[in-house]
Enzyme design. Structure first.
Site, short mmCIF file in Angstrom:
data_model
loop_
_atom_site.label_atom_id
_atom_site.label_comp_id
_atom_site.label_asym_id
_atom_site.label_seq_id
_atom_site.Cartn_x
_atom_site.Cartn_y
_atom_site.Cartn_z
N ASN A 161 -18.55 -15.95 9.30
CA ASN A 161 -17.15 -15.72 9.63
C ASN A 161 -16.93 -14.23 9.85
O ASN A 161 -17.25 -13.43 8.97
CB ASN A 161 -16.25 -16.18 8.48
N GLU A 162 -16.39 -13.88 11.00
CA GLU A 162 -16.11 -12.48 11.34
C GLU A 162 -17.32 -11.60 11.02
O GLU A 162 -17.18 -10.44 10.62
CB GLU A 162 -14.87 -11.96 10.61
N GLU A 182 -8.79 -22.38 4.30
CA GLU A 182 -9.53 -21.45 3.45
C GLU A 182 -8.89 -21.45 2.08
O GLU A 182 -7.66 -21.59 1.94
CB GLU A 182 -9.52 -20.03 4.02
O1 AHR Z 1 -7.10 -15.83 7.33
C1 AHR Z 1 -7.30 -14.88 6.31
C2 AHR Z 1 -8.50 -14.01 6.56
O2 AHR Z 1 -8.37 -13.30 7.74
C3 AHR Z 1 -9.81 -14.74 6.73
O3 AHR Z 1 -10.41 -15.03 5.53
C4 AHR Z 1 -10.63 -13.80 7.52
O4 AHR Z 1 -11.57 -14.44 8.32
C5 AHR Z 1 -9.63 -13.02 8.31
O5 AHR Z 1 -9.86 -11.68 8.28
#
Ligand code: AHR
Length: 660
Positions: free
Chosen positions: A392-393, A48
């Site tokens: 994501n999440e 990321e």
């Molecule tokens: O890994 C850092 C962050 O943690 C990510 O962007 C997110 O998906 C998680 O909450």
């Protein structure tokens, strides 16, 4: 003697730990009762753009704010003093000090003039701003300099390739002096003159060879006469990039990742896949093609990104390291934790189309619309995209509804892709679900048995983000060992847990937004944290099948000091036994391999340990905790071994006859 001393110290320090350490322990492996296969996909990596992982990190670009666009707000967001506020009322701190952040005016020998951000006659609609340099009195030289991301790292003898866009008003032509120099401009390591720059926007190139090394240098573009000139997309790359890719990656960082031999690479995130709001999501179409045509974006982890490390570069990296690509698309709404903005239901199809187009770019035929773009960008063959994760999440009712739409469209066109969900859903079949786990060491040791209880009739599981990141400073050995125990639990349950990836991956020493990361770096160096070594040891010693493994005395994970798992490498015919000793004392264990009769022989032993569980590798001491490999003599199918205190041990025991 050393072990005895440590045991005595432990006895004095902690009666309970010492009692446990003194107990005879036994690890029994049923060699003739192989269990499930361990999937080759188990160990991957998660990338990321956080902590300058890419911009100023893996992406080898050396110029900070090369596009002069960093004042651009996500659409719909506004300034509230020094804070950015989205329409859904989420706030972020300002990510720049001034509108020409990264750039400074150079005025030597009495030069006079100015630099300013300008938006007239833009380079293109993706790059509406440029830098205007006005020189009234040139002195000995006047111009602009860029110190990069906390200094540019020049290495004597290496080549650097500079490209920039420039224009002047009308017929004016100006010679531009370019130089790699020290931060104060007094030392010059390389220089050249680009003659006759001017007229309409045009791209200029020049290569420079550094004559001396400096870890904190800068790039300067200067003139020796009065006049006005505009610059845009000023880019400096080291000639040496990973696998010599143009617009490529920093070799030392990319190699550290390649050394993990990841089964897959997940990108682009993480929360940034969602974005602060929908406009701020990663829009992959802004990140392909010539860098002057790309559109940068404010990154929700607090800095500007040029989109130079884009969709094509991620896919190329996957191919270069032999990994499958796992791309996370936006699910039709922005990040849940940042007051999500939702696309109206009738517009979700546009987000679905955005995902389908991305997939076509990655794996569509070279004569399809987006496959042709990939070919035009230098890669006619498909990339190794195997997984698409929807969001994501992301959670909530809308997620379920949108997921069904994405899934149906992707499955219909690309049935071979594996689709990953953020949630277990009641109303939709889920193939693989992504679980995340962050916590302290105790929670990781306790989670050793977490997936013993996973529903074997439910979706397969991808532990897409995990890190022992609490109560461990910026990461240390105790975190790494807790992760090792957790990973043994995953491997033991790898009939259902089929993939995993540590997060976050990379962190620039000067931008530690998120504390625990697998690798830390500065402009010149990289350090592999103990968590990295755990990953690498486990991935390199992934067996083909697990073997039933019993640790005695048996205890609940929270009271347990020893965690062990064995498996079989069928090709080499080796038993691989991995053991975590959580205790601060060395531990004598009897290892019994049932169902095989081994003569006395030697075995390969790899150990990661340090007497201080709070110890960690640093940029100045990168090899404090590294795996050490040796051979040990074993007496046969039953033997004793002393585990180091606070250690991860891998034993590889061949079942082949040993040559004398
Ligand atoms: O890994 C850092 C962050 O943690 C990510 O962007 C997110 O998906 C998680 O909450």
């Amino acid at each position: 003697m050393k072990h005895l001393l440590a045991l005595l110290t432990a006895l004095l320090l902690s009666p309970l730990a010492a009692l446990r350490a003194a107990e005879p322990a036994r690890i029994t492996v049923e060699v003739e009762k192989p269990g499930h296969a361990v999937p080759a996909t188990l160990y991957g990596i998660f990338f990321e753009e956080i902590n300058h992982a890419g911009e100023g990190g893996l992406y080898a670009e050396m110029v900070l704010n090369r596009d002069f666009e960093l004042t651009t707000l996500p659409k719909g967001a506004k300034w509230a003093g020094n804070l950015l506020r989205t329409a859904d009322d989420w706030q972020e701190r300002k990510w720049f000090g001034n509108e020409l952040w990264g750039w400074q005016f150079v005025a030597d020998g009495g030069a006079r003039g100015s630099i300013r951000l300008d938006d007239c006659e833009p380079l293109n609609d993706r790059n509406p701003h440029s830098l205007r340099l006005t020189v009234r009195e040139p002195g000995t030289r006047a111009g602009v300099a860029n110190g990069g991301f906390w200094g540019m790292n020049f290495v004597a003898g290496r080549w650097y390739d500079l490209t920039f866009q420039a224009r002047t008003d009308g017929a004016e032509r100006i010679d531009i002096n370019v130089a790699l120099e020290s931060a104060n401009g007094r030392e010059r390591y390389a220089s050249a003159v680009v003659r006759g720059v001017g007229g309409a926007w045009k791209e200029y190139h020049v290569s420079l060879q550094a004559q001396a090394s400096d870890r904190c240098g800068r790039l300067a573009l200067t003139v020796n006469r009065a006049g006005t000139i505009w610059f845009d997309v000023v880019s400096l790359f080291p000639r040496d990039t990973f696998r010599n890719r143009p617009n490529g990656l920093r070799p030392d960082l990319a190699q550290a990742l390649a050394d993990l031999k990841p089964a897959f690479v997940r990108f682009p995130g993480g929360a940034i896949a969602g974005g602060l709001n929908l406009d701020n999501r990663i829009q992959w179409k802004n990140s392909i093609g010539a860098i002057a045509q790309r559109k940068g974006t404010m990154n929700l982890w607090g800095y500007w990104t040029s989109s130079g490390l884009g969709f094509h570069e991620y896919l190329q990296f996957c191919e270069d390291v032999g990994a499958a690509a796992l791309w996370v698309c936006n699910p039709g709404f922005s990040d849940n934790y940042r007051h999500a903005e939702y696309a109206p239901a009738d517009q979700v199809k546009e987000f679905v189309q955005e995902a389908l187009d991305a997939i076509e770019y990655a794996i569509g035929p070279a004569d399809s619309t987006w496959g042709a773009q990939r070919a035009a960008n230098g890669h006619p063959a498909p990339f190794p995209l195997r997984y698409v994760e929807i969001g994501n999440e992301a959670s909530g009712k809308v997620y379920g509804t949108n997921y069904v739409q994405f899934c149906a469209a992707i499955r219909a066109k690309y049935p071979a892709l594996t689709i990953i969900s953020n949630q277990r859903l009641k109303d939709a079949p889920v193939e693989v679900v992504d679980d995340h786990k962050y916590g302290n060491p105790a929670s990781f040791f306790n989670a050793y048995g977490q997936y013993d209880r996973a529903d074997r009739n439910g979706p397969k599981i991808y532990v897409g983000e995990y890190a022992c990141s609490r109560e461990v400073g910026e990461g240390n050995l105790s975190a790494a060992l807790a992760e090792a125990a957790f990973l043994l639990g995953l491997e033991r349950n790898s009939d259902v847990v089929v993939m995993s990836s540590y997060a976050p991956l990379l962190c620039h020493e000067n931008d530690v937004t998120w504390m625990s990361n697998m690798l830390r770096f500065d402009n010149a160096r990289v350090v592999r944290r103990s968590s990295y070594h755990v990953q690498r040891m486990l991935a390199a010693n992934r067996p083909d099948v697990v073997l039933p493994t019993r640790v005695e005395p048996d205890a609940a994970p929270k009271d347990c000091d020893l965690f062990a798992l064995a498996g079989l490498d069928r090709k080499s015919n080796e038993i691989i036994l991995k053991i975590v000793n959580r205790s601060t004392a060395p531990r004598v264990v009897t290892i019994q391999l049932n169902g095989c009769s081994l003569p006395a022989k030697t075995a390969r032993l790899i150990t990661l340990s340090h007497e201080d569980p709070r110890a960690e590798n640093t940029l100045d001491d990168p090899d404090l905790i590294v795996p050490r490999e040796t051979t040990i003599a074993i007496t046969g199918s039953k033997f004793q071994h002393t585990l180091s205190a606070k250690s991860l041990t891998v034993l590889r025991i061949s079942q082949e006859e040993q040559m004398k």
